[in-house]
Design a protein around this motif. Sequence first.
Motif, PDB file in Angstrom:
ATOM      1  N   LEU A  91       1.353  54.254  61.332  1.00 13.98           N
ATOM      2  CA  LEU A  91       0.229  53.401  60.994  1.00 13.98           C
ATOM      3  C   LEU A  91       0.355  52.053  61.676  1.00 13.98           C
ATOM      4  CD1 LEU A  91      -0.422  53.784  57.149  1.00 13.98           C
ATOM      5  CD2 LEU A  91      -1.903  54.493  59.012  1.00 13.98           C
ATOM      6  N   SER A  92      -0.766  51.519  62.117  1.00 16.39           N
ATOM      7  CA  SER A  92      -0.849  50.142  62.611  1.00 16.39           C
ATOM      8  C   SER A  92      -2.246  49.642  62.269  1.00 16.39           C
ATOM      9  CB  SER A  92      -0.597  50.071  64.121  1.00 16.39           C
ATOM     10  OG  SER A  92      -0.682  48.732  64.568  1.00 16.39           O
ATOM     11  N   LEU A  93      -2.327  48.863  61.170  1.00 23.84           N
ATOM     12  CA  LEU A  93      -3.627  48.437  60.644  1.00 23.84           C
ATOM     13  C   LEU A  93      -3.685  46.920  60.516  1.00 23.84           C
ATOM     14  CD1 LEU A  93      -4.678  50.831  57.725  1.00 23.84           C
ATOM     15  CD2 LEU A  93      -5.836  50.464  59.892  1.00 23.84           C
ATOM     16  N   ARG A  94      -4.694  46.353  61.110  1.00 24.09           N
ATOM     17  CA  ARG A  94      -4.930  44.928  60.928  1.00 24.09           C
ATOM     18  C   ARG A  94      -5.582  44.675  59.571  1.00 24.09           C
ATOM     19  NH1 ARG A  94      -7.380  43.040  66.810  1.00 24.09           N
ATOM     20  NH2 ARG A  94      -5.506  43.543  68.051  1.00 24.09           N
ATOM     21  N   PRO A  95      -5.521  43.439  59.078  1.00 20.02           N
ATOM     22  CA  PRO A  95      -6.145  43.136  57.783  1.00 20.02           C
ATOM     23  C   PRO A  95      -7.631  43.474  57.764  1.00 20.02           C
ATOM     24  CG  PRO A  95      -4.717  41.342  58.464  1.00 20.02           C
ATOM     25  CD  PRO A  95      -4.813  42.273  59.640  1.00 20.02           C
ATOM     26  N   GLY A  96      -8.055  44.134  56.718  1.00 19.19           N
ATOM     27  CA  GLY A  96      -9.460  44.491  56.553  1.00 19.19           C
ATOM     28  C   GLY A  96      -9.899  45.725  57.322  1.00 19.19           C
ATOM     29  N   ARG A  97      -9.020  46.302  58.125  1.00 26.18           N
ATOM     30  CA  ARG A  97      -9.380  47.491  58.907  1.00 26.18           C
ATOM     31  C   ARG A  97      -9.081  48.772  58.124  1.00 26.18           C
ATOM     32  NH1 ARG A  97     -10.113  46.484  64.367  1.00 26.18           N
ATOM     33  NH2 ARG A  97     -10.982  44.382  64.580  1.00 26.18           N
ATOM     34  N   ALA A  98      -9.723  49.856  58.573  1.00 24.58           N
ATOM     35  CA  ALA A  98      -9.521  51.171  57.947  1.00 24.58           C
ATOM     36  C   ALA A  98      -9.315  52.216  59.034  1.00 24.58           C
ATOM     37  CB  ALA A  98     -10.715  51.545  57.077  1.00 24.58           C
ATOM     38  N   THR A  99      -8.631  53.258  58.682  1.00 24.18           N
ATOM     39  CA  THR A  99      -8.432  54.382  59.600  1.00 24.18           C
ATOM     40  C   THR A  99      -8.492  55.678  58.806  1.00 24.18           C
ATOM     41  OG1 THR A  99      -6.994  55.308  61.315  1.00 24.18           O
ATOM     42  CG2 THR A  99      -5.914  54.419  59.363  1.00 24.18           C
ATOM     43  N   THR A 100      -8.866  56.751  59.483  1.00 22.95           N
ATOM     44  CA  THR A 100      -8.940  58.077  58.852  1.00 22.95           C
ATOM     45  C   THR A 100      -7.935  59.001  59.520  1.00 22.95           C
ATOM     46  OG1 THR A 100     -11.292  57.797  58.321  1.00 22.95           O
ATOM     47  CG2 THR A 100     -10.427  60.039  58.326  1.00 22.95           C
ATOM     48  N   LEU A 101      -7.081  59.574  58.728  1.00 18.96           N
ATOM     49  CA  LEU A 101      -6.052  60.499  59.209  1.00 18.96           C
ATOM     50  C   LEU A 101      -6.436  61.907  58.772  1.00 18.96           C
ATOM     51  CD1 LEU A 101      -2.911  58.424  58.171  1.00 18.96           C
ATOM     52  CD2 LEU A 101      -4.175  58.331  60.325  1.00 18.96           C
TER      53      LEU A 101
END
Length: 430
Positions: free
Chosen positions: A102-112
């Motif tokens: 995982l590498s997520l900036r603040p406020g971002r979302a990702t779908t795995l």
Amino acid sequence: MAVTGWFVALVALGVVPVVVTGSGWAIVGWLGVVTALTVVDVALAASPRSLTIRRELPGAIRLGESAPARLTVVNDGRRTLRGLLRDAWQPSAGATPTRRRLSLRPGRATTLTVTLTPFRRGERRAGGVTVRTVGPLRLAGRQATHEVPGAVRVLPRFSSRKHLPSRLARLRELDGRTSVMIRGQGTEFDSLREYVRGDDVRSIDWRATARRDDLVVRTWRPERDRRVVVVVDTGRTSAARIDDEPRLDTAFESALLLGALASRAGDRVDVVLFDRRVRGRVQGATGPALLSSMVETMAPVEPELVETDWSAVPALVRSVTSRRALVVLATTVDSPGASRSLLAAIPQLTRQHLVVVASVTDPALDETVLRRGTRDEVYRAASAERARLDQGRVAAALRQVGADVVTGAPADLPPALADRYLALKAAGRL
């Protein structure tokens, strides 16, 4: 002494390391620096609890097929989150991959996306989602587990569906949609036609013959709205695996194909899963709803390691229908001792119903019987031959008390049972 004790304690904890040199003890601070950097790295690492995780699952998966399951991860914290995510599924769910970076900036979302390829029926459950974050120096980090429960229902495979079109074509012939007509006990009058060589003389309509001054015979078509009751044995013998498939799953395949065929024929199909208690029941469903109800009922059922109470089956069938019916017992025909209670219950059923016993056989027995190159193989061949003789004795005993017996390997039993159903229709017995 007190100073020396504190010093030893700090050395033991790793806060103050020492190095032995030729000149004596020297206090070295480089491990203290590493410790300090580790503490700072932990403090700067994003908190894994600042994540919001949602799970999207398919409604159901058929055994042997694959379907995607999705995790939506949202970083609600103030720091960029870097680390590793592990999605914990039951091993039998066949989830791949279960670990993702995982590498997520603040406020971002990702779908795995995780691909599920289950190899067992029933409810396949997902556990917690564990997230391990690391600091900017990658020396240490934090870990937390989010409870994101989920479950996917794995339905029985229906690979024998491929045999349905050919059986439906034969059913249409029996149903009078082609020129093929039959006559037999328990059939309905359809029409009249001229007599041809080979027709049963009992089908001649003498009144119509007198009017037309030519031999005329009656044609018949199979009756509709017959009753078919399938009793699937879920006792201990159904747990054995043949060709890497439990006997219970083969029984489910046979029941599904027979149910689809009989429903198309206009017959009413009821299914009961039973050992010492009713594990599942499908009654009153017709058309497409029948197969849907069957697979939903069968999906969570696993074999019980108990002896099936066959003495209760006649009363169970009476509770389903009081009319004459085709009663199919999907069970195991093995040793005479294990089948004694089954043999005792059959005469109570055959007094009113037409009874068919469907049993899966192990094709490995035929191969083992032929291998006799070594002493061990001779012993195995003798054991396999004895098993086949026992099966033959039980099948013969079942036929003597009025039951019909259908056996076959896991891939052959479902179409064989469907063929026996069509043969009973063609003979006018159903």
